[in-house]
Write a protein that holds these residues in place. Structure first.
Motif, PDB file in Angstrom:
ATOM      1  N   THR A 197       7.283  -8.930  -2.560  1.00  9.69           N
ATOM      2  CA  THR A 197       6.943  -7.728  -1.809  1.00  9.69           C
ATOM      3  C   THR A 197       6.098  -8.074  -0.582  1.00  9.69           C
ATOM      4  N   ALA A 253       9.928  -0.281   3.371  1.00 13.65           N
ATOM      5  CA  ALA A 253       9.842  -1.579   2.697  1.00 13.65           C
ATOM      6  C   ALA A 253       9.395  -1.396   1.250  1.00 13.65           C
ATOM      7  N   LEU A 261       7.466  -7.081   3.014  1.00 12.01           N
ATOM      8  CA  LEU A 261       6.684  -6.152   3.825  1.00 12.01           C
ATOM      9  C   LEU A 261       6.342  -6.794   5.173  1.00 12.01           C
ATOM     10  N   SER A 265       6.777   0.391   6.649  1.00 10.98           N
ATOM     11  CA  SER A 265       6.182   0.019   5.364  1.00 10.98           C
ATOM     12  C   SER A 265       6.611   0.971   4.268  1.00 10.98           C
TER      13      SER A 265
END
Lengths: 329, 248
Positions: free
Chosen positions: A216, A102, A220, A99
């Motif tokens: 996003t 990401a 993610l 994460s």
């Protein structure tokens, strides 16, 4: 519930694969490989299939997932009271690293479009690899070997079981989870927003869609699932990780091929793509050792030319307005 | 209280002054046409209003709220709807899904579920007469159908202000009359202010607009009632040039 009918064939395929691997002697490795491709295809599809962005750096997530698992296990294996918990610590680390990356990537790369986005992702992937090797963190180019740590924590027999069965079993679970998330997104606002982004990002903005937010979310989700696949299929299963082995664009290309073969943006596509790709790769390596890639490439080209929308894209058109249609998306 | 107020908007692209000190006020439920020859700055003005561009100078006030620096996606939920000169449908989605996107992210955003949005979509699809094409992919529609679909999509956003970019260019006169009737009906029913941008389909201007703003080379030339504006000598000059005897 009708909305979720398309999950039935996907989960049925996974179940059949699992049963074949579980009950037929000598099939487990092959089925595990297929599950690996299906899971990756499905995970990658959440971002690329729905947004149309091609992420050439996807392997970064798989690699970071592997590293997360490796770090988790090698740092915590001496604490006996944690037991099987060290695998979960590894998974959490894997998801955490993915994460981070990401969010960093979405901050930098999601501002770019088309080829620029693809190149930025490759850049981040290569950069990370050289950073790990050059800065000698996480074992540098020597990587992390943690089979010993596994044995120390669980004993030889359980470790064997973990690497030979449970790691692959986890991949099945992730594949199913990816399919569920995929259809959940498709059927919710997120899916509508992402379709709009894929077709016309500027029009989408004027229509009130916060494109960055939805991109996003998809990025993610896709990255976290990829990291989970890496954590088990490469981490727990192989019990070692080298930067030169995991940050390899080759695997990203495989994801792209799997998704495009099956049909980008469809639910069943990545599964069928994963099966077709995995099986033909496996089979060709057996019958034509050494020549497999030479034969494989034209086969893929032919499939892409004959089914430009992917195999499932084609099936979808053929089954339109038949009762089957509600099971296939 | 004006619905939308543009105060001294200026926008340049490099050395080109696309908009020069343009001010405009639009009331709730008003039908106004922005008219001007190619290059007059109409599209730039639209893009400034809907948030695609930010003005170099000037202010945009929507319902007494300064939205000059607000990004496009935040404006839509306030009550902006827009159609494009060349329709921009989400091609791979069905007509129904396209219109539902409008309902989902327009001024009803956060208040309606996906299923509600699809229901709202059905209503507007019927209104523009596309029921038969509801489940077709938007990309497979004819250009006129695409325009109607965009109209439904914009209306499903439940806008207070509808920006129509050359909605009637290239349409058959009969279709234009029908569209004008349709817009008037909608406006009555939902109290939407409609700003329609027109290059040269005067039939639409005369039929639809209560007020006309004529633009020329980035500036506002005339802003008046429709009949007055269209007989104004300066407007005729912009479109047709000066009569030969005067130009000597």
């Amino acid at each position: 519930m009708v909305k979720y009918y398309p999950l039935i064939p996907v989960l049925a395929i996974y179940l059949v694969m699992f049963l074949i691997g579980f009950y037929i002697e000598g099939m487990w490795q092959m089925v595990a490989l297929l599950a690996f491709y299906c899971a990756l295809g499905q995970s990658w599809n959440i971002f690329m299939g729905m947004t149309g962005y091609v992420d050439f750096g996807y392997v970064t997530f798989i690699a970071l997932g592997t590293y997360g698992m490796a770090l988790g296990i090698s740092y915590t294996h001496q604490y006996e009271w944690l037991g099987i918990g060290i695998i979960f610590i590894g998974l959490i680390l894997a998801l955490f690293l993915a994460s981070l990356s990401a969010l960093l990537e979405s901050f930098i790369a999601l501002r770019l479009r088309g080829a620029y986005f693809a190149i930025a992702c490759i850049g981040i992937n290569e950069g990370l690899k050289h950073f790990i090797e050059g800065a000698r963190i996480w074992g540098g180019s020597d990587g992390i070997i943690f089979y010993g740590a596994l044995i120390q924590a669980f004993g030889r027999e359980t470790s064997n079981h973990l690497t030979a069965f449970w790691a692959d079993f986890a991949v099945f679970i992730i594949a199913a989870l990816a399919a569920i998330l995929n259809i959940y997104y498709m059927r919710s606002k997120i899916g509508y927003a992402l379709t709009a982004v894929r077709e016309d990002e500027d029009a989408a903005k004027v229509m009130g869609i916060n494109t960055t937010k939805y991109k996003t979310i998809a990025f993610l989700t896709s990255g976290l699932l990829g990291a989970a696949v890496g954590a088990f299929a490469w981490g727990v299963k192989l019990a070692h990780v080298y930067p030169g082995d995991v940050f390899v664009i080759h695997y990203t290309i495989e994801c792209i091929v799997v998704v495009l073969l099956g049909g980008a943006g469809t639910l069943l596509g990545p599964v069928v793509g994963g099966l077709v790709y995995g099986l033909s790769k496996y089979w060709l390596a057996v019958v034509l050792p050494g020549f497999q890639l030479l034969v494989f490439a034209p086969i893929i080209i032919i499939i892409i030319v004959v089914f430009p929308e992917g195999i499932i894209g084609f099936v979808k058109q053929k089954t339109k307005s038949t009762p089957l249609a509600r099971y296939i998306i | 209280m004006a619905l939308l107020k543009l105060e001294n908007i200026t926008k340049t692209f490099g050395g080109l002054m696309a908009l020069n000190d343009v001010s405009l006020e639009i009331e709730h439920g008003e039908l106004i046409a922005i008219v001007g020859p190619n290059g007059a700055g109409k599209t730039t003005l639209f893009n400034i209003i809907s948030g695609v561009y930010r003005p170099d100078k000037g202010k945009i006030i929507f319902e007494e709220r300064d939205i000059t620096r607000m990004p496009a996606y935040k404006r839509a939920p306030l009550g902006f709807g827009r159609t494009f000169q060349i329709p921009r449908p989400f091609n791979s989605a069905t007509v129904r899904e396209n219109v539902a996107v409008g309902a989902m992210f327009g001024s009803l955003a956060g208040k309606v579920s996906v299923d509600d949005s699809l229901e709202i979509a059905d209503r507007y699809i019927e209104l523009v007469g596309l029921e038969a094409h509801k489940d077709k992919e938007a990309g497979s529609l004819t250009p006129v159908e695409k325009k109607m679909m965009e109209m439904a999509r914009a209306l499903a956003m439940k806008p207070k202000l509808l920006l129509m970019d050359e909605a009637m260019a290239g349409m058959h006169p009969k279709d234009i009359d029908e569209m004008v009737r349709f817009l008037k009906k909608i406006k009555e029913k939902e109290n939407i202010a409609v700003v329609s941008m027109v290059e040269h389909v005067m039939r639409a201007v005369v039929g639809l607009a209560e007020r006309v703003m004529v633009m020329h080379q980035g500036s506002k030339l005339v802003d008046a009632k429709t009949e007055e504006a269209l007989t104004e000598p300066r407007v005729i000059e912009v479109y047709l040039g000066r009569p030969p005897d005067e130009s000597k």
